[in-house]
Motif scaffolding. Sequence first.
Motif, short mmCIF file in Angstrom:
data_model
loop_
_atom_site.label_atom_id
_atom_site.label_comp_id
_atom_site.label_asym_id
_atom_site.label_seq_id
_atom_site.Cartn_x
_atom_site.Cartn_y
_atom_site.Cartn_z
N VAL A 181 2.15 9.41 3.61
CA VAL A 181 2.39 9.53 5.06
C VAL A 181 1.49 8.56 5.82
O VAL A 181 1.93 7.86 6.74
N TYR A 182 0.22 8.49 5.44
CA TYR A 182 -0.74 7.60 6.09
C TYR A 182 -0.27 6.15 5.99
O TYR A 182 -0.28 5.41 6.98
N GLU A 242 0.83 -1.21 0.00
CA GLU A 242 0.00 0.00 0.00
C GLU A 242 0.87 1.26 0.00
O GLU A 242 0.51 2.27 -0.62
N THR A 243 2.01 1.21 0.67
CA THR A 243 2.94 2.33 0.67
C THR A 243 3.48 2.57 -0.74
O THR A 243 3.54 3.72 -1.21
N VAL A 244 3.87 1.50 -1.40
CA VAL A 244 4.37 1.61 -2.78
C VAL A 244 3.30 2.19 -3.69
O VAL A 244 3.58 3.09 -4.49
N ASP A 249 1.11 6.88 -6.77
CA ASP A 249 0.02 7.85 -7.01
C ASP A 249 0.49 9.28 -6.77
O ASP A 249 -0.13 10.22 -7.25
N GLY A 250 1.55 9.45 -5.96
CA GLY A 250 2.11 10.77 -5.71
C GLY A 250 1.32 11.62 -4.72
O GLY A 250 1.59 12.81 -4.59
N ASP A 251 0.41 11.00 -3.99
CA ASP A 251 -0.40 11.73 -3.00
C ASP A 251 0.36 11.74 -1.67
O ASP A 251 0.42 10.72 -0.97
#
Length: 107
Positions: free
Chosen positions: A62-63, A48-50, A55-57
Amino acid sequence: MNKDTVLSQVATVLELRKTAEANSSYVAGLYDKGLDAILKKIGEEATETVMAAKDGDKAHIVYEVADLWFHSMILLAQQGLHPDDVLNELERRFGTSGIVEKANRNK
């Protein structure tokens, strides 16, 4: 609040959850399921981090990194380790070239 204090506070709570009833909290339930469940969750959070990074958000990155760190801290606690162990390792590496540090691992 001091950022190191946050890590220590989370680590303290994670230690307390190790002896809690499995149905009393998410973390206690994860401990009850064992190492494989913890590792699976870390893998999910890493993916999910990748995806968030792709996505560049920035807020989403951070979340997701927070989730990844949190679940990594669960692993540390499950293995009898503390975030300070990781911080000490990072401190040991500080000022050493990544190339040199990696080469030293192979010796």
